[in-house]
Design a protein around this motif. Structure first.
Motif, PDB file in Angstrom:
ATOM      1  N   THR A  12      -1.860  13.687  12.172  1.00 19.53           N
ATOM      2  CA  THR A  12      -3.204  14.036  12.638  1.00 19.53           C
ATOM      3  C   THR A  12      -4.243  13.439  11.692  1.00 19.53           C
ATOM      4  OG1 THR A  12      -3.295  16.070  11.346  1.00 19.53           O
ATOM      5  CG2 THR A  12      -2.324  16.212  13.547  1.00 19.53           C
ATOM      6  N   GLU A  13      -5.479  13.437  12.137  1.00 22.80           N
ATOM      7  CA  GLU A  13      -6.559  12.942  11.292  1.00 22.80           C
ATOM      8  C   GLU A  13      -6.686  13.775  10.023  1.00 22.80           C
ATOM      9  OE1 GLU A  13      -9.349  10.589   9.803  1.00 22.80           O
ATOM     10  OE2 GLU A  13      -8.278  10.196  11.686  1.00 22.80           O
ATOM     11  N   ALA A  14      -6.483  15.080  10.168  1.00 22.02           N
ATOM     12  CA  ALA A  14      -6.568  15.966   9.007  1.00 22.02           C
ATOM     13  C   ALA A  14      -5.481  15.641   7.990  1.00 22.02           C
ATOM     14  CB  ALA A  14      -6.462  17.421   9.451  1.00 22.02           C
ATOM     15  N   GLU A  15      -4.274  15.329   8.467  1.00 16.04           N
ATOM     16  CA  GLU A  15      -3.181  14.983   7.551  1.00 16.04           C
ATOM     17  C   GLU A  15      -3.463  13.666   6.833  1.00 16.04           C
ATOM     18  OE1 GLU A  15       0.770  16.991   9.533  1.00 16.04           O
ATOM     19  OE2 GLU A  15      -0.162  15.287  10.590  1.00 16.04           O
ATOM     20  N   HIS A  16      -4.015  12.676   7.524  1.00 12.99           N
ATOM     21  CA  HIS A  16      -4.397  11.419   6.875  1.00 12.99           C
ATOM     22  C   HIS A  16      -5.499  11.652   5.840  1.00 12.99           C
ATOM     23  CE1 HIS A  16      -1.895   8.598   8.996  1.00 12.99           C
ATOM     24  NE2 HIS A  16      -2.338   8.987  10.204  1.00 12.99           N
ATOM     25  N   GLN A  17      -6.429  12.596   6.141  1.00 11.81           N
ATOM     26  CA  GLN A  17      -7.557  12.857   5.250  1.00 11.81           C
ATOM     27  C   GLN A  17      -7.086  13.332   3.877  1.00 11.81           C
ATOM     28  OE1 GLN A  17     -11.104  12.527   5.716  1.00 11.81           O
ATOM     29  NE2 GLN A  17     -10.861  12.805   3.517  1.00 11.81           N
ATOM     30  N   VAL A  18      -5.972  14.052   3.834  1.00  6.46           N
ATOM     31  CA  VAL A  18      -5.438  14.543   2.557  1.00  6.46           C
ATOM     32  C   VAL A  18      -5.184  13.388   1.599  1.00  6.46           C
ATOM     33  CG1 VAL A  18      -3.464  15.697   1.473  1.00  6.46           C
ATOM     34  CG2 VAL A  18      -4.462  16.623   3.573  1.00  6.46           C
ATOM     35  N   ASN A  19      -4.757  12.250   2.131  1.00  7.20           N
ATOM     36  CA  ASN A  19      -4.404  11.105   1.287  1.00  7.20           C
ATOM     37  C   ASN A  19      -5.609  10.272   0.878  1.00  7.20           C
ATOM     38  OD1 ASN A  19      -1.543  11.552   1.302  1.00  7.20           O
ATOM     39  ND2 ASN A  19      -1.534  10.893   3.453  1.00  7.20           N
ATOM     40  N   ARG A  20      -6.717  10.358   1.595  1.00  3.69           N
ATOM     41  CA  ARG A  20      -7.921   9.614   1.245  1.00  3.69           C
ATOM     42  C   ARG A  20      -8.714  10.438   0.236  1.00  3.69           C
ATOM     43  NH1 ARG A  20      -8.256   9.070   6.890  1.00  3.69           N
ATOM     44  NH2 ARG A  20     -10.141  10.346   6.970  1.00  3.69           N
ATOM     45  N   ARG A  21      -8.591  10.066  -1.037  1.00  4.81           N
ATOM     46  CA  ARG A  21      -9.145  10.923  -2.083  1.00  4.81           C
ATOM     47  C   ARG A  21      -9.548  10.097  -3.296  1.00  4.81           C
ATOM     48  NH1 ARG A  21      -3.721  10.633  -2.305  1.00  4.81           N
ATOM     49  NH2 ARG A  21      -2.690  10.693  -4.364  1.00  4.81           N
ATOM     50  N   SER A  22     -10.438  10.716  -4.079  1.00 11.47           N
ATOM     51  CA  SER A  22     -10.805  10.142  -5.376  1.00 11.47           C
ATOM     52  C   SER A  22     -10.431  11.145  -6.456  1.00 11.47           C
ATOM     53  CB  SER A  22     -12.307   9.844  -5.432  1.00 11.47           C
ATOM     54  OG  SER A  22     -12.645   8.836  -4.514  1.00 11.47           O
ATOM     55  N   GLU A  23      -9.863  10.679  -7.521  1.00 14.95           N
ATOM     56  CA  GLU A  23      -9.476  11.525  -8.649  1.00 14.95           C
ATOM     57  C   GLU A  23     -10.224  11.070  -9.891  1.00 14.95           C
ATOM     58  OE1 GLU A  23      -4.848  12.493  -7.392  1.00 14.95           O
ATOM     59  OE2 GLU A  23      -5.285  10.697  -8.578  1.00 14.95           O
ATOM     60  N   PHE A  24     -10.552  12.033 -10.730  1.00 10.16           N
ATOM     61  CA  PHE A  24     -11.250  11.757 -11.987  1.00 10.16           C
ATOM     62  C   PHE A  24     -10.437  12.428 -13.096  1.00 10.16           C
ATOM     63  CE2 PHE A  24     -14.214  11.640  -8.518  1.00 10.16           C
ATOM     64  CZ  PHE A  24     -15.021  10.537  -8.776  1.00 10.16           C
ATOM     65  N   ARG A  51      -9.463   7.162 -10.069  1.00 11.93           N
ATOM     66  CA  ARG A  51      -8.350   6.713  -9.249  1.00 11.93           C
ATOM     67  C   ARG A  51      -8.714   6.898  -7.776  1.00 11.93           C
ATOM     68  NH1 ARG A  51      -3.525   9.714 -12.766  1.00 11.93           N
ATOM     69  NH2 ARG A  51      -4.127   8.767 -14.787  1.00 11.93           N
ATOM     70  N   SER A  52      -8.654   5.809  -7.031  1.00 14.18           N
ATOM     71  CA  SER A  52      -9.006   5.828  -5.617  1.00 14.18           C
ATOM     72  C   SER A  52      -7.753   5.630  -4.771  1.00 14.18           C
ATOM     73  CB  SER A  52     -10.034   4.742  -5.320  1.00 14.18           C
ATOM     74  OG  SER A  52     -10.361   4.737  -3.950  1.00 14.18           O
ATOM     75  N   HIS A  53      -7.627   6.420  -3.704  1.00 10.43           N
ATOM     76  CA  HIS A  53      -6.446   6.377  -2.841  1.00 10.43           C
ATOM     77  C   HIS A  53      -6.875   6.249  -1.382  1.00 10.43           C
ATOM     78  CE1 HIS A  53      -3.872   7.836  -6.201  1.00 10.43           C
ATOM     79  NE2 HIS A  53      -4.965   8.536  -6.522  1.00 10.43           N
ATOM     80  N   THR A  54      -6.018   5.621  -0.583  1.00 11.74           N
ATOM     81  CA  THR A  54      -6.245   5.512   0.863  1.00 11.74           C
ATOM     82  C   THR A  54      -5.080   6.137   1.605  1.00 11.74           C
ATOM     83  OG1 THR A  54      -5.104   3.401   1.120  1.00 11.74           O
ATOM     84  CG2 THR A  54      -7.439   3.312   0.475  1.00 11.74           C
ATOM     85  N   ASP A  55      -5.217   6.213   2.947  1.00 13.08           N
ATOM     86  CA  ASP A  55      -4.072   6.631   3.754  1.00 13.08           C
ATOM     87  C   ASP A  55      -3.243   5.397   4.088  1.00 13.08           C
ATOM     88  OD1 ASP A  55      -5.229   5.322   5.979  1.00 13.08           O
ATOM     89  OD2 ASP A  55      -6.397   7.114   6.487  1.00 13.08           O
ATOM     90  N   SER A  56      -2.212   5.561   4.917  1.00 15.73           N
ATOM     91  CA  SER A  56      -1.260   4.473   5.173  1.00 15.73           C
ATOM     92  C   SER A  56      -1.685   3.541   6.305  1.00 15.73           C
ATOM     93  CB  SER A  56       0.119   5.055   5.488  1.00 15.73           C
ATOM     94  OG  SER A  56       0.049   5.825   6.679  1.00 15.73           O
ATOM     95  N   ARG A  57      -2.732   3.846   6.982  1.00 20.15           N
ATOM     96  CA  ARG A  57      -3.175   2.987   8.065  1.00 20.15           C
ATOM     97  C   ARG A  57      -3.748   1.682   7.484  1.00 20.15           C
ATOM     98  NH1 ARG A  57      -6.421   7.568  11.419  1.00 20.15           N
ATOM     99  NH2 ARG A  57      -7.145   7.981   9.285  1.00 20.15           N
ATOM    100  N   GLN A  58      -3.646   0.615   8.173  1.00 18.62           N
ATOM    101  CA  GLN A  58      -3.893  -0.745   7.695  1.00 18.62           C
ATOM    102  C   GLN A  58      -2.710  -1.182   6.807  1.00 18.62           C
ATOM    103  OE1 GLN A  58      -6.219  -2.742   8.714  1.00 18.62           O
ATOM    104  NE2 GLN A  58      -7.643  -1.300   9.708  1.00 18.62           N
ATOM    105  N   SER A  59      -2.741  -2.410   6.392  1.00 16.37           N
ATOM    106  CA  SER A  59      -1.615  -2.939   5.596  1.00 16.37           C
ATOM    107  C   SER A  59      -1.698  -2.443   4.170  1.00 16.37           C
ATOM    108  CB  SER A  59      -1.645  -4.470   5.604  1.00 16.37           C
ATOM    109  OG  SER A  59      -2.776  -4.942   4.883  1.00 16.37           O
ATOM    110  N   SER A  60      -0.577  -2.500   3.500  1.00 21.22           N
ATOM    111  CA  SER A  60      -0.508  -2.048   2.117  1.00 21.22           C
ATOM    112  C   SER A  60      -1.422  -2.876   1.231  1.00 21.22           C
ATOM    113  CB  SER A  60       0.937  -2.124   1.623  1.00 21.22           C
ATOM    114  OG  SER A  60       1.012  -1.777   0.263  1.00 21.22           O
ATOM    115  N   ASP A  61      -1.432  -4.189   1.436  1.00 24.91           N
ATOM    116  CA  ASP A  61      -2.254  -5.075   0.609  1.00 24.91           C
ATOM    117  C   ASP A  61      -3.739  -4.794   0.845  1.00 24.91           C
ATOM    118  OD1 ASP A  61      -2.525  -7.457  -1.149  1.00 24.91           O
ATOM    119  OD2 ASP A  61      -3.494  -8.287   0.654  1.00 24.91           O
TER     120      ASP A  61
END
Length: 643
Positions: A627-639, A569-579
């Motif tokens: 902050t950049e650190a807060e956005h980083q929490v959302n950019r993640r890969s799950e296995f 499962r791959s996740h991004t932060d909210s920056r850029q559009s949802s699509d």
């Protein structure tokens, strides 16, 4: 006939001379055996200068001066002894070395100490001499920290052993009220000592000497008192004497306690650990007044006299005296203890490397942990002669000590000093820690802990105890080390440790992961394996080398566990559009899956999906400033394990 008469007269004179010498020697030996060194010295010296020379006479003559603390003359007679007898017992080399220091012949003294160390290597004094061959340089580092002047209350007799009593100073003196009729001590040739009191001004100036009233003073020696802060209790030293028909049999010392009632000292009682078989003397109180420190040669003493402490119970009774151990005490003399308000133990010793005779040393207590080294307080407080009886007010930095150094008025004199700079304790660090199970937090008994230096040279191996704790002992300040920790069924770890450049203990917590862990459906291998964030270049989805390193850990687990299936499962932060984020995450999830397949994982065991910004872990949605650190929490890969 005339010749025969002449020969007969010569024979008679020779016989009478031999008898006289033998009689004198018997008398001198008797004085020596009764510690009447003053009288013994006069007879021994007279016999020596009349031509009677023997090793036994020189030993006793030199010892008499040594025990009287006249080391200058002791050096002379030990030199005479050494000239006619080279095979001395070890203690004589030690005494000769100490006496040579008193006349500042340090090279010759070191030569004698080397002989002493060769003959008596297990002696603590010998070990210290070997460890501190550069003792003069060590002493020099802490020298020049005091301004010193005569206290202004000294006489031609011995004055020593001061203590604070409110705005007064109480001290010991052998000064005589009546020089003609007053009884003298056969040990020193001076009057017996009494306690005196003097007024003390704010700058430490002393004036108005008066004898302490009451029954504390007696016709024999009274000395070295210490008072409780409320001024109502005193502990002091007095002869353990037996007065039979006026004949002085005083040899030993005892500590007594008295209380102040309506301006007079009453209830004078000796302490329960006194004895008629050994001396107990020179009391000192800890800052909280819960302990009494003193010098004694009681059973358990390591040397000629040691420093002890004893607990003072709430009801005024006492605990069992405790020897302070071989860090402080040696086979020599340790005496005249004093505990400052800063919890520093000052004492006099001739067993630790010093400048000559008794020197003042200090031993610091910090947060209930004794430092491991005794320090010489340095010149100019210490000299080549006896220096002892250190006393200081840590607030004003003013204090007093006793010395028989050159330039004094009497045998011992009291000097006033001001401490200009605190002593510099060497940096001492100790390294320890605790090994625990990372998941459960439980201690891991039996874990193997190995210490390496910065060049990865192995220094020490220890085993963690039942509480998981380990002690690697002393380490260098401001040094880097590596600690490797191993235990069966756990992954080994290795951590770097940089030691602080100040005294203390460095505590390192070590947490081990089990090498075999139970996996269940729903577990995220990214968390189980503590994967670093799998990074992709901006707007890209190909696998970078650093990402491949983390993915190899997932690959290893799946290879060892062929029955598990994983949903990537791959996740991004909210920056850029949802699509945009949804499509980017889809590409990244599939790229991750393809990397695992390419390296050997069956495609049937993998699924992949991108979630974009739909499962944020914090507040950082569209329009929210983060902050950049807060956005980083959302950019993640799950296995996620799904089977």
């Amino acid at each position: 006939m005339k010749k025969r008469i002449t020969y007969f007269i010569v024979f008679i004179v020779s016989t009478m001379s031999a008898y006289s010498q033998k009689s004198s020697l018997v008398k001198a030996d008797k004085s020596y055996d009764q510690f009447a060194y003053f009288d013994a010295i006069k007879t021994y010296e007279r016999m020596f200068y009349k031509g009677y020379k023997s090793a036994d006479l020189l030993e006793k003559l030199a010892n008499s001066y040594y025990f009287k603390a006249d080391l200058q003359n002791a050096a002379k007679w030990y030199g005479e002894l050494y000239a006619i007898k080279k095979d001395l017992s070890p203690e004589y080399y030690y005494r000769y070395a100490q006496s040579l220091k008193a006349i500042k012949k340090y090279s010759k003294a070191d030569e004698m100490m080397a002989k002493f160390s060769q003959m008596n290597g297990n002696d603590r004094r010998a070990k210290l001499a070997v460890e501190q061959k550069d003792y003069l340089a060590i002493i020099k580092k802490n020298s020049g920290r005091y301004s010193i002047e005569n206290a202004g209350i000294n006489t031609e007799y011995s004055d020593f052993g001061s203590s604070f009593f409110g705005d007064k100073l109480v001290f010991t003196s052998a000064r005589m009220k009546d020089k003609v009729y007053e009884k003298k001590s056969p040990w020193t040739g001076e009057g017996y000592t009494n306690l005196y009191m003097v007024s003390k001004s704010a700058d430490g100036t002393l004036s108005g000497v008066e004898r302490v009233s009451g029954n504390i003073n007696s016709k024999y020696n009274a000395s070295t008192a210490v008072f409780t802060k409320d001024g109502e209790t005193v502990y002091f030293t007095r002869n353990n004497y037996l007065d039979q028909k006026g004949k002085d049999k005083a040899i030993l010392l005892k500590i007594y306690r008295a209380t102040l009632k309506k301006g007079a000292w009453e209830n004078i009682t000796e302490l329960p650990f006194n004895s008629n078989d050994y001396s107990v003397a020179h009391p000192a109180l800890s800052p909280d007044e819960k302990y009494l420190y003193f010098a004694s040669d009681m059973p358990g003493t390591l040397g000629q006299s040691d420093i002890f402490k004893v607990a003072i119970n709430f009801d005024g009774s006492f605990g069992t005296p405790e020897n302070l151990g071989d860090i402080i005490n040696t086979e020599g003399r340790e005496t005249f203890p004093f505990i400052s308000e800063d919890n520093e133990l000052y004492f006099a010793s001739d067993g630790h490397p010093g400048l000559g005779g008794l020197d003042v040393f200090v031993y610091k207590v910090e947060t209930d942990k004794w430092y491991k080294k005794v320090l010489n307080v340095g010149e100019t407080l210490n000299s080549s002669k006896d220096d002892f009886g250190f006393l200081i007010n840590t607030t004003t930095k003013l204090g007093y000590f006793t010395s028989n150094r050159d330039g004094g008025l009497g045998g011992d004199d009291i000097y006033k000093f001001k401490e200009l700079k605190k002593i510099q304790y060497p940096c001492e660090q100790f390294l320890g820690g605790k090994v625990t199970d990372k998941a459960l937090g439980e201690p891991l008994e039996g874990a193997k802990v190995t210490l390496f230096d910065s060049d990865y040279k192995m220094l020490k191996v220890v085993i963690a105890g039942s509480d998981g704790k380990f002690d690697l002992g002393p380490v260098g300040c401001n040094e880097k080390y590596y600690i490797k920790t191993e235990k069966a069924d756990y992954n080994s770890i290795e951590v770097p440790v940089v030691i602080a450049n100040e005294s203390g203990t460095t505590f390192v917590p070590l947490m081990l992961d089990k090498s075999v862990r139970e996996l269940k459906v729903g577990d995220d291998l990214a968390k189980v394996l503590e994967l670093k964030t799998i990074l992709f270049d901006l707007n890209k989805s190909y696998i970078r080398p650093d990402a491949a390193l983390e993915l190899s850990k997932v690959f290893d687990v799946m290879e060892q566990n062929p029955n598990i299936k994983v949903d990537i499962r791959s996740h991004t932060d909210s920056r850029q559009s949802s699509d945009y984020n949804k499509k980017l995450s889809e590409r990244r999830a599939k790229s991750t899956m393809e990397w695992l397949i390419k390296n050997g994982i069956d495609r049937k065991r993998l699924t992949a999906k991108g979630y974009g910004e739909s499962q944020l872990l914090n507040k950082c949605a569209d329009g929210v400033k983060c902050t950049e650190a807060e956005h980083q929490v959302n950019r993640r890969s799950e296995f996620i394990i799904v089977k």
